[in-house]
Motif scaffolding. Structure first.
Motif, mmCIF file in Angstrom:
data_model
loop_
_atom_site.group_PDB
_atom_site.id
_atom_site.type_symbol
_atom_site.label_atom_id
_atom_site.label_comp_id
_atom_site.label_asym_id
_atom_site.label_seq_id
_atom_site.Cartn_x
_atom_site.Cartn_y
_atom_site.Cartn_z
ATOM 1 N N GLY A 475 0.797 -1.220 0.000
ATOM 2 C CA GLY A 475 0.000 0.000 0.000
ATOM 3 C C GLY A 475 0.829 1.269 0.000
ATOM 4 O O GLY A 475 0.487 2.246 -0.671
ATOM 5 N N GLU A 476 1.933 1.281 0.769
ATOM 6 C CA GLU A 476 2.775 2.479 0.816
ATOM 7 C C GLU A 476 3.416 2.742 -0.546
ATOM 8 O O GLU A 476 3.510 3.892 -0.990
ATOM 9 C CB GLU A 476 3.859 2.309 1.887
ATOM 10 C CG GLU A 476 3.327 2.205 3.308
ATOM 11 C CD GLU A 476 2.703 3.505 3.779
ATOM 12 O OE1 GLU A 476 3.038 4.557 3.222
ATOM 13 O OE2 GLU A 476 1.873 3.461 4.698
ATOM 14 N N VAL A 477 3.858 1.684 -1.203
ATOM 15 C CA VAL A 477 4.434 1.828 -2.545
ATOM 16 C C VAL A 477 3.386 2.352 -3.518
ATOM 17 O O VAL A 477 3.658 3.208 -4.359
ATOM 18 C CB VAL A 477 5.014 0.487 -3.032
ATOM 19 C CG1 VAL A 477 5.399 0.570 -4.510
ATOM 20 C CG2 VAL A 477 6.220 0.096 -2.203
ATOM 21 N N ASN A 478 2.164 1.854 -3.395
ATOM 22 C CA ASN A 478 1.083 2.313 -4.273
ATOM 23 C C ASN A 478 0.862 3.816 -4.149
ATOM 24 O O ASN A 478 0.678 4.517 -5.149
ATOM 25 C CB ASN A 478 -0.217 1.581 -3.932
ATOM 26 C CG ASN A 478 -0.184 0.121 -4.335
ATOM 27 O OD1 ASN A 478 0.595 -0.273 -5.195
ATOM 28 N ND2 ASN A 478 -1.035 -0.684 -3.710
ATOM 29 N N LEU A 479 0.877 4.304 -2.925
ATOM 30 C CA LEU A 479 0.643 5.721 -2.704
ATOM 31 C C LEU A 479 1.771 6.565 -3.298
ATOM 32 O O LEU A 479 1.528 7.604 -3.918
ATOM 33 C CB LEU A 479 0.509 6.002 -1.205
ATOM 34 C CG LEU A 479 0.178 7.448 -0.813
ATOM 35 C CD1 LEU A 479 -1.099 7.927 -1.484
ATOM 36 C CD2 LEU A 479 0.057 7.573 0.706
ATOM 37 N N VAL A 480 3.013 6.113 -3.125
ATOM 38 C CA VAL A 480 4.157 6.835 -3.690
ATOM 39 C C VAL A 480 4.069 6.863 -5.217
ATOM 40 O O VAL A 480 4.298 7.902 -5.857
ATOM 41 C CB VAL A 480 5.481 6.181 -3.239
ATOM 42 C CG1 VAL A 480 6.662 6.790 -3.996
ATOM 43 C CG2 VAL A 480 5.681 6.364 -1.742
#
Length: 643
Positions: A475-480
């Motif tokens: 999820g964090e990678v998706n947001l970035v």
């Protein structure tokens, strides 16, 4: 003392009126130049007589020169080399061939329709070859057209301003020095452009290098260093060759943008605020200095001149300059319709009126009045109707279709197949070779690379797609990834699956929508797909019983039994957002969890990799549900179950 207070009062009134016009325009979502012109005329001698720009004397010319330098530098700073590369041929043609067509066509119209002498007619035409970036940029923010069209309009507005201003100076010098030969005229034009470009490129590179190396400077001080640098290089270019400073500031802005400064976002924001202030003050002062009587004295011939410039000369220029450009007729029609003139035309016309009067040549006031009439008509007609025209032509970014999806997991591939079945373009991106092979086996376009690479996104066609979605298992990678896409390409719809409490980069988080539902477990639904424990279905929300149907949907979603994927609304297929509000007539495509034991499925002859049947939502009493989605979308999505 009284004289200094009078000048202070004039500037204070201009700033107050200019910012007030910007506020009103922002509230009404229309180009600010409309209210800047109205407020300036209202406050000028022909209105309330509160503002008298001629009291500033030579100070007005100084304000105009330094403000235009900031405006053009900010325009160059906003130009992306990557975006320009996609329209480079058409942009080159517009700045060269388009300028020549406008010069010839505008001069002929001014001579035959407005009855200007040939020399004055071509001087007018040289002033209006420019399109105003300070008008176009705010206009495109409200209209949000196809990215290629927006880039072409912005690039034309910024690059043609110095070319047009220098061309106007050459034409003026030719009028003042009638003995000049064509070779001298052409060489003077090239000399100014060349000197300006050279000084701008060198100064921009040096400025970018200093900002990178000077780590001891605070961000606020760096912004002021850039401001001092812009005015310095402008004056240096002007000293080397008159009017070459305009080209120098544009090129310097583009070079600084290409330097990839860490503080680029803050720098662009600071320069954007300065530009708004400069444009506001300049338009108020120049509009207040305009004589309404001189405009009415022009007669109907001048109105016809402007209309000929808009509806004959401009379409011809666009048709010639965009041959083999890949733009369709809708794009070209919008480009022909939107060509507002702005601050550079107004400021240079005001200066030329003074110079012609000083030289004892008639026509200076008439040129200034006709240029302002051109600004008023092009801004009012193009600015107020641009949104409607773009919607009618269906070239707004909201009309864009297709999707770029990051991640090649089963859920991503399923959504990609659904887009494909609807006839829309779709591209997948992933770094996992095995996942990419599975996508390729399903005839899905795929790039094995990092989605952080802008060149990969560009090759994937993100600039022409309606949706960008980050759908990896992190999820964090998706947001970035989604935030990076917003910064680099600004797609119409940006979605990602990320935790609601994520703190990663709040700057662009507001522009990124959560996909599907909040707190989605991608791994869980991918496992359901791998195990064949899902059924694909669709339902159309209808009256009566809409509220009950909506409530039933939400109940299944909260229970983790249903995952809404796509919604078809107004014949447009879009990824469901976590904050989606269902409307009557929406066609919702979803996955329904089917937890039957695998053993029962095998006994009944089913296998996880078989074609899965569609499943409609359990019926709410007296609420019709329609099932229409093709079953083929789930083919080959499920992985074989390991015994």
């Amino acid at each position: 003392m009284e004289g200094s207070f009078e000048l202070t009062l004039q500037i204070a009134i201009a700033v107050l009126a200019g910012i007030s016009a910007q506020v009103v325009a922002e509230y009404l979502k229309v180009p600010s130049i409309i209210f800047l012109l109205l407020f300036g005329i209202l406050l000028g001698p022909d209105g309330l007589s509160l503002l008298h720009p001629h009291h500033l004397g030579m100070g007005l010319e100084v304000i105009v020169a330094l403000s235009v330098a900031i405006i053009l530098f900010e325009g160059g700073l906003n130009l992306s080399w990557r975006d320009l590369g996609r329209v480079s041929g058409s942009l080159r043609n517009l700045v060269t061939i388009g300028t020549l067509i406008t010069l010839i066509g505008g001069g002929m119209a001014a001579h035959w329709l407005a009855e200007f002498p040939w020399s004055i007619a071509f001087l007018y035409a040289s002033l209006v070859v420019v399109t105003g970036p300070t008008v176009i940029s705010p206009l495109l923010k409200h209209v949000e057209v196809d990215r290629r069209v927006a880039t072409l309009l912005e690039g034309e507005g910024v690059l043609i301003d110095p070319v047009g201003a220098i061309l106007a100076v050459v034409v003026l010098n030719t009028i003042l020095n009638s003995n000049a030969t064509p070779v001298e005229i052409f060489s003077g034009l090239l000399m100014r452009l060349g000197i300006g470009a050279a000084i701008g490129a060198a100064s921009g590179w040096l400025l970018g290098l200093c900002l990178k190396r000077a780590s001891f400077l605070s961000e606020d001080l760096k912004n002021l260093v850039v401001l001092a640098g812009v005015w310095s290089l402008f004056c240096l270019a002007q000293m080397s060759r008159s009017e070459s400073g305009l080209m120098a500031t544009v090129i310097a802005g583009m070079v600084v943008r290409a330097s990839s400064l860490p503080e680029e976002r803050l720098l662009r924001r600071f320069k954007g605020q300065l530009t708004v202030l400069c444009v506001s003050v300049l338009f108020i002062l120049l509009a207040a200095d305009l004589s309404i009587a001189s405009i009415f004295a022009l007669g109907w011939g001048s109105v016809l001149t402007v209309l000929a410039l808009m509806f004959v000369v401009r379409p011809i220029a666009i048709a010639v300059c965009t041959i083999n450009s890949g733009l369709n007729w809708r794009h070209k029609l919008f480009l022909a319709w939107v060509a507002p003139r702005g601050i550079v035309a107004a400021s240079v016309a005001s200066l030329f009126a003074i110079l012609l009067t000083q030289q004892g040549i008639n026509g200076g006031d008439a040129i200034k009045a006709l240029v302002f009439l051109t600004i008023v008509i092009t801004v009012f007609v193009g600015g107020l109707t641009a949104r409607w025209v773009a919607s009618w032509l269906k070239i707004t970014s909201s009309e864009a279709t297709g999707a770029v999806i990051v991640g090649c997991n089963p859920l991503s591939r399923l959504i990609a197949r659904l887009f494909q079945e609807s006839g829309e373009s779709v591209v997948l991106i992933d770094t996992d070779p095995e996942a990419c092979q599975k996508a390729a086996a399903e005839n899905l376009p795929v790039f094995q690379s990092s989605a952080l690479d802008p060149e990969v996104l560009e090759e994937a066609g993100v600039h022409s797609m309606g949706t960008f979605m980050a759908l990896t298992s992190n999820g964090e990678v998706n947001l970035v990834l989604a935030q990076r896409a917003v910064e680099e390409f600004q797609p119409p719809r940006v979605l990602a699956v990320f935790p609601s409490n994520s703190q990663s980069g709040a700057t662009n988080k507001a522009k990124v929508n959560q996909a599907f539902i909040e707190q989605l477990s991608i791994k869980t639904w991918n496992q359901y797909l791998n195990d064949g424990q899902v059924k694909l279905g669709t339902t159309i929300l209808k009256e009566p019983g809409l509220e009950l149907q909506q409530a039933h949907l939400q109940t299944l979603i909260r229970a983790g039994e249903l995952l809404p994927l796509l919604v078809k609304r107004d014949r447009s297929l879009q990824v469901v957002k976590a904050t989606e509000e269902w409307l009557c007539g929406d066609e919702i495509i979803y996955l329904l969890y089917d937890p039957r034991p695998q053993l029962l499925k095998r006994l009944s002859g089913e296998t996880p990799s078989s074609r899965l049947a569609l499943e409609k939502l359990p019926k709410v009493e007296e609420v019709p549900v329609v099932v229409t989605v093709s079953e083929t979308a789930l083919e080959n999505i499920a992985e074989p179950v390991k015994s």
